[in-house]
Design an enzyme around this catalytic site. Structure first.
Site, mmCIF file in Angstrom:
data_model
loop_
_atom_site.group_PDB
_atom_site.id
_atom_site.type_symbol
_atom_site.label_atom_id
_atom_site.label_comp_id
_atom_site.label_asym_id
_atom_site.label_seq_id
_atom_site.Cartn_x
_atom_site.Cartn_y
_atom_site.Cartn_z
ATOM 1 N N ASP A 29 0.850 -1.190 0.000
ATOM 2 C CA ASP A 29 0.000 0.000 0.000
ATOM 3 C C ASP A 29 0.892 1.249 0.000
ATOM 4 O O ASP A 29 1.883 1.331 0.722
ATOM 5 C CB ASP A 29 -0.910 -0.001 1.235
ATOM 6 C CG ASP A 29 -2.063 0.973 1.094
ATOM 7 O OD1 ASP A 29 -3.223 0.526 1.004
ATOM 8 O OD2 ASP A 29 -1.808 2.202 1.076
ATOM 9 N N HIS A 45 -11.045 -7.720 -13.026
ATOM 10 C CA HIS A 45 -11.732 -6.576 -12.416
ATOM 11 C C HIS A 45 -13.056 -7.023 -11.794
ATOM 12 O O HIS A 45 -14.003 -7.370 -12.496
ATOM 13 C CB HIS A 45 -11.980 -5.455 -13.434
ATOM 14 C CG HIS A 45 -12.617 -4.260 -12.788
ATOM 15 N ND1 HIS A 45 -11.886 -3.296 -12.144
ATOM 16 C CD2 HIS A 45 -13.925 -3.926 -12.623
ATOM 17 C CE1 HIS A 45 -12.704 -2.399 -11.630
ATOM 18 N NE2 HIS A 45 -13.952 -2.757 -11.909
ATOM 19 N N ASN A 84 -12.811 -3.349 2.642
ATOM 20 C CA ASN A 84 -13.794 -2.277 2.723
ATOM 21 C C ASN A 84 -14.711 -2.417 1.521
ATOM 22 O O ASN A 84 -14.237 -2.382 0.379
ATOM 23 C CB ASN A 84 -13.098 -0.911 2.716
ATOM 24 C CG ASN A 84 -12.199 -0.720 3.935
ATOM 25 O OD1 ASN A 84 -12.523 -1.167 5.024
ATOM 26 N ND2 ASN A 84 -11.066 -0.063 3.738
ATOM 27 N N GLY A 90 -15.488 2.875 3.502
ATOM 28 C CA GLY A 90 -14.202 3.482 3.184
ATOM 29 C C GLY A 90 -13.549 2.957 1.921
ATOM 30 O O GLY A 90 -12.369 3.208 1.685
ATOM 31 N N HIS A 95 -11.963 -1.684 -7.116
ATOM 32 C CA HIS A 95 -11.456 -2.973 -7.607
ATOM 33 C C HIS A 95 -11.228 -3.774 -6.320
ATOM 34 O O HIS A 95 -10.470 -3.324 -5.448
ATOM 35 C CB HIS A 95 -10.156 -2.762 -8.398
ATOM 36 C CG HIS A 95 -9.553 -4.023 -8.969
ATOM 37 N ND1 HIS A 95 -9.248 -4.167 -10.318
ATOM 38 C CD2 HIS A 95 -9.167 -5.173 -8.378
ATOM 39 C CE1 HIS A 95 -8.713 -5.368 -10.511
ATOM 40 N NE2 HIS A 95 -8.642 -6.001 -9.348
ATOM 41 N N HIS A 97 -10.241 -5.495 -3.170
ATOM 42 C CA HIS A 97 -8.903 -5.628 -2.579
ATOM 43 C C HIS A 97 -9.007 -5.930 -1.096
ATOM 44 O O HIS A 97 -9.932 -5.477 -0.418
ATOM 45 C CB HIS A 97 -8.060 -4.359 -2.800
ATOM 46 C CG HIS A 97 -8.707 -3.091 -2.357
ATOM 47 N ND1 HIS A 97 -9.664 -2.438 -3.107
ATOM 48 C CD2 HIS A 97 -8.556 -2.349 -1.238
ATOM 49 C CE1 HIS A 97 -10.054 -1.352 -2.471
ATOM 50 N NE2 HIS A 97 -9.409 -1.279 -1.316
ATOM 51 N N HIS A 99 -6.843 -5.667 2.403
ATOM 52 C CA HIS A 99 -5.688 -5.099 3.094
ATOM 53 C C HIS A 99 -5.108 -6.190 3.982
ATOM 54 O O HIS A 99 -5.836 -6.782 4.795
ATOM 55 C CB HIS A 99 -6.111 -3.918 3.985
ATOM 56 C CG HIS A 99 -6.708 -2.768 3.232
ATOM 57 N ND1 HIS A 99 -5.996 -1.616 2.947
ATOM 58 C CD2 HIS A 99 -7.943 -2.581 2.707
ATOM 59 C CE1 HIS A 99 -6.774 -0.769 2.295
ATOM 60 N NE2 HIS A 99 -7.965 -1.322 2.131
HETATM 61 P P1 AMP Z 1 -9.643 1.402 0.260
HETATM 62 O O1 AMP Z 1 -9.680 2.731 0.932
HETATM 63 O O2 AMP Z 1 -10.067 0.241 1.113
HETATM 64 O O3 AMP Z 1 -10.360 1.416 -1.068
HETATM 65 O O4 AMP Z 1 -8.128 1.108 -0.039
HETATM 66 C C1 AMP Z 1 -7.447 1.641 -1.126
HETATM 67 C C2 AMP Z 1 -6.007 1.634 -0.755
HETATM 68 O O5 AMP Z 1 -5.250 1.795 -1.933
HETATM 69 C C3 AMP Z 1 -5.586 2.738 0.206
HETATM 70 O O6 AMP Z 1 -5.075 2.168 1.413
HETATM 71 C C4 AMP Z 1 -4.506 3.500 -0.561
HETATM 72 O O7 AMP Z 1 -3.439 3.926 0.241
HETATM 73 C C5 AMP Z 1 -4.079 2.480 -1.590
HETATM 74 N N1 AMP Z 1 -3.530 3.014 -2.833
HETATM 75 C C6 AMP Z 1 -4.056 4.005 -3.600
HETATM 76 N N2 AMP Z 1 -3.301 4.206 -4.687
HETATM 77 C C7 AMP Z 1 -2.263 3.323 -4.597
HETATM 78 C C8 AMP Z 1 -1.135 3.042 -5.416
HETATM 79 N N3 AMP Z 1 -0.897 3.704 -6.564
HETATM 80 N N4 AMP Z 1 -0.257 2.093 -5.008
HETATM 81 C C9 AMP Z 1 -0.471 1.425 -3.852
HETATM 82 N N5 AMP Z 1 -1.524 1.635 -3.048
HETATM 83 C C10 AMP Z 1 -2.417 2.568 -3.405
HETATM 84 ZN ZN ZN Z 2 -9.889 -3.036 -11.912
#
Ligand code: AMP
Ligand code: ZN
Length: 117
Positions: A29, A45, A84, A90, A95, A97, A99
């Protein structure tokens, strides 16, 4: 498709990759909230957990198969996985994901590690 994480999978946007197989991609992240903070994503996706279905559930299964391998590669035995789903929870990138958080003693409830904004 204008999706940040699809672009990361495709190599259009650089990322600090920690794991990849035919179904799963994982990278650090960009704004970590724990010493280990990886994002584990399907290479297809899928917008969010609400969109997991019988057709694409192989991706979800493969993510959970990959998590212990990623944790091992990151030298953590204990970890937390967070998804999330939706705006109120949040989710900022649409896409799917997960954490993967670790490397610190985590609380639960009021002390839990998470976004507060
Ligand atoms: P969420 O808020 O659960 O959608 O998580 C999205 C996460 O993506 C956040 O923790 C961001 O810090 C992370 N994020 C956004 N852009 C990037 C990127 N280019 N490379 C790595 N992490 C990213
Ligand atoms: Zn995607």
């Amino acid at each position: 498709m204008d999706c940040l994480f699809c672009k990361i999978i495709g190599g259009e946007i650089p990322a600090d990759k920690v794991y990849e197989d035919d179904y799963v991609f994982a990278f650090r992240d960009i704004n970590p909230i724990a010493p280990v903070h990886d994002l584990v994503i399907p290479k297809k996706h899928i917008c969010c957990a609400n969109a997991v279905n019988a057709e694409n559930s192989e991706y979800a299964a493969r993510i959970f198969e990959a998590v212990p391998k990623i944790a091992k590669a990151e030298n953590i035995e204990s970890y937390r996985i967070i998804n999330n789903c939706g705006e109120d929870a949040g989710q900022s990138v649409m896409h799917l994901h997960f954490h993967l958080l670790g490397g610190v003693k985590m609380g639960w409830g009021e002390d839990s590690l998470g976004k507060t904004e």
